[in-house]
Design an enzyme around this catalytic site. Structure first.
Site, PDB file in Angstrom:
ATOM      1  CB  SER A  79      31.574 -88.857 -14.020  1.00 46.96           C
ATOM      2  OG  SER A  79      30.664 -89.469 -14.971  1.00 46.96           O
ATOM      3  CG  HIS A  99      24.411 -91.038 -17.143  1.00 47.31           C
ATOM      4  ND1 HIS A  99      25.367 -91.252 -16.109  1.00 47.31           N
ATOM      5  CD2 HIS A  99      23.957 -89.974 -17.230  1.00 47.31           C
ATOM      6  CE1 HIS A  99      25.345 -90.161 -15.573  1.00 47.31           C
ATOM      7  NE2 HIS A  99      24.679 -89.127 -16.063  1.00 47.31           N
ATOM      8  CG  ASN A 144      28.156 -89.360 -17.517  1.00 54.14           C
ATOM      9  OD1 ASN A 144      28.531 -90.285 -17.660  1.00 54.14           O
ATOM     10  ND2 ASN A 144      28.691 -88.554 -16.760  1.00 54.14           N
ATOM     11  CB  CYS A 170      24.309 -86.121 -18.926  1.00 54.63           C
ATOM     12  SG  CYS A 170      23.999 -86.141 -17.159  1.00 54.63           S
ATOM     13  N   GLY A 199      37.041 -78.106 -15.505  1.00 58.10           N
ATOM     14  CA  GLY A 199      36.347 -79.233 -14.887  1.00 58.10           C
ATOM     15  C   GLY A 199      36.064 -80.203 -15.683  1.00 58.10           C
ATOM     16  CB  VAL A 249      31.743 -81.122 -18.465  1.00 56.63           C
ATOM     17  CG1 VAL A 249      31.175 -80.393 -20.032  1.00 56.63           C
ATOM     18  CG2 VAL A 249      30.924 -81.955 -18.098  1.00 56.63           C
ATOM     19  NE  ARG A 253      20.618 -78.269 -19.170  1.00 62.46           N
ATOM     20  CZ  ARG A 253      21.085 -79.111 -18.176  1.00 62.46           C
ATOM     21  NH1 ARG A 253      20.295 -79.638 -17.031  1.00 62.46           N
ATOM     22  NH2 ARG A 253      22.314 -79.527 -18.527  1.00 62.46           N
ATOM     23  NE  ARG A 268      24.853 -89.403  -9.079  1.00 60.08           N
ATOM     24  CZ  ARG A 268      24.753 -88.240 -10.158  1.00 60.08           C
ATOM     25  NH1 ARG A 268      25.131 -88.827 -11.288  1.00 60.08           N
ATOM     26  NH2 ARG A 268      24.400 -87.041  -9.738  1.00 60.08           N
TER      27      ARG A 268
END
Length: 355
Positions: free
Chosen positions: A159, A253, A326, A129, A13, A15, A100, A246
């Site tokens: 992204s 970002h 990000n 992010c 991916g 990331v 989280r 977005r």
């Protein structure tokens, strides 16, 4: 130097690819590397420190002998596989939202709250992010002057919704250039009733809407900030609110951050504080049009801060503009930095030692 067996879950991916790159650049001594992804990616190869590795299909049996897992394969995959990794003796750094808000899972930004790593029970979460870059900029101010309130409006890159969303942005721009109708199929949210083009547009929706009208992305920024800065996702003393948008930017970002402090520091004092803060680059010279921009932040691991000024109507209130890549500081780099901090603090649970 002690070496470690490392697995990257979701390595193909946007990331995961950068996790591999950041791990390669890091000072982490890797004895054995395991690259994991879905069945459709199994068999592909990647190069790490001059050696070729074959990607394997990720299963609950993939973590035998692994010390550190860097994970960014989606929340459902993390929930399904990371408990097995912990059981096998690994410490997992997870880049999804799966854990989280769990009270026993540290939510960590190394420049801000590395001491929380000592509380891990096998899983450490990477924050969202947009939260990461904001708290990197706010934490020095909070430590020195004590924050009272934070209001943030984000300008989040395509992204942030994954490689497919970034590809869709490029396709839409080309379609508009050629006079064709844009074909939006991903944004603002996969599986939503309506999809809208991002090219030449702004989308004031990131993630699904909650019952109170806030999106889940906004909910995450609010509660993650409280958990990181106050240790409690429901803290009532620090007031946080967010509007997340977005924007048609591929990577990087931007955030317009309004904050109030219990003291009334002079702006130059806060600029000096940030200029000497770990992970922060101050770019703040309006007279010469020097300020952070996503196009310049892309590919860099720092958090860039500028446009700092006192609010003219409210003493003790200030504005600043915060930009970061990000996919790096907002995800892959932060995860690798967490792994480095775990090693530094001797908090990696090596299976040979624990079993």
């Amino acid at each position: 130097m002690q070496s470690f067996n490392v697995a990257i879950l979701g390595v193909t991916g946007a990331v995961g690819t950068r996790m591999l790159q950041q791990l390669e650049k890091s000072d982490i001594a890797v004895d054995r590397l395991v690259l994991l992804a879905s069945a459709r990616s199994a068999g592909q190869t990647r190069t790490f420190r001059g050696q070729s590795y074959t990607i394997e299909e990720a299963t609950t049996d993939s973590f035998k002998g692994i010390d550190i897992v860097l994970s960014s394969a989606g929340g459902s995959v993390s929930k399904a596989l990371l408990p097995a990794a912990v059981k096998a003796g690994a410490v997992c750094v997870d880049n999804t939202s799966a854990f989280r808000m769990e009270p026993d899972v540290p939510l960590v930004v190394p420049e801000v709250n590395p001491e929380m790593l000592s509380q891990h029970q096998g899983i450490v979460s990477n924050p969202n992010c947009s939260t990461i870059q904001m708290v990197v900029a706010l934490a020095p101010i909070d430590r020195q002057y004590k924050l009272h309130q934070v209001l943030v409006s984000t300008y989040q890159a395509a992204s942030g919704a994954g490689q497919r969303a970034m590809n869709e942005l490029f396709d839409e721009a080309q379609q508009r250039h050629e006079g064709e109708e844009e074909t939006a199929a991903i944004l603002p949210v996969k599986g939503a009733e309506h999809h809208y083009p991002l090219a030449f547009n702004l989308l004031p929706q990131i993630d699904v809407f909650e019952d109170d009208g806030f999106t889940h992305e906004e909910w995450k920024m609010i509660h993650e900030t409280k958990k990181i800065l106050r240790g409690d996702m429901n803290d009532t003393e620090l007031k946080v609110s967010a509007t997340c948008v977005r924007v048609p930017v591929p990577i990087g970002h931007g955030e317009s951050v309004y904050f109030e402090t219990h003291q009334t520091p002079a702006v130059p004092d806060m600029q000096d504080l940030l200029a000497h803060s770990k992970g922060v680059v101050l770019q703040d010279d309006p007279a010469h049009q020097v300020y952070p921009q996503p196009i310049n932040a892309a590919g860099h691991g720092e958090t860039f801060v500028g446009r700092m000024r006192a609010d003219r109507e409210n003493p003790g209130a200030y504005h600043m503009w915060v930009v970061a890549d990000n996919l790096l500081k907002g995800a892959a780099l932060n995860a690798v930095q967490i792994a480095q901090e775990l090693i530094k603090r001797d908090l990696v649970r090596v299976p040979e030692v624990t079993k």
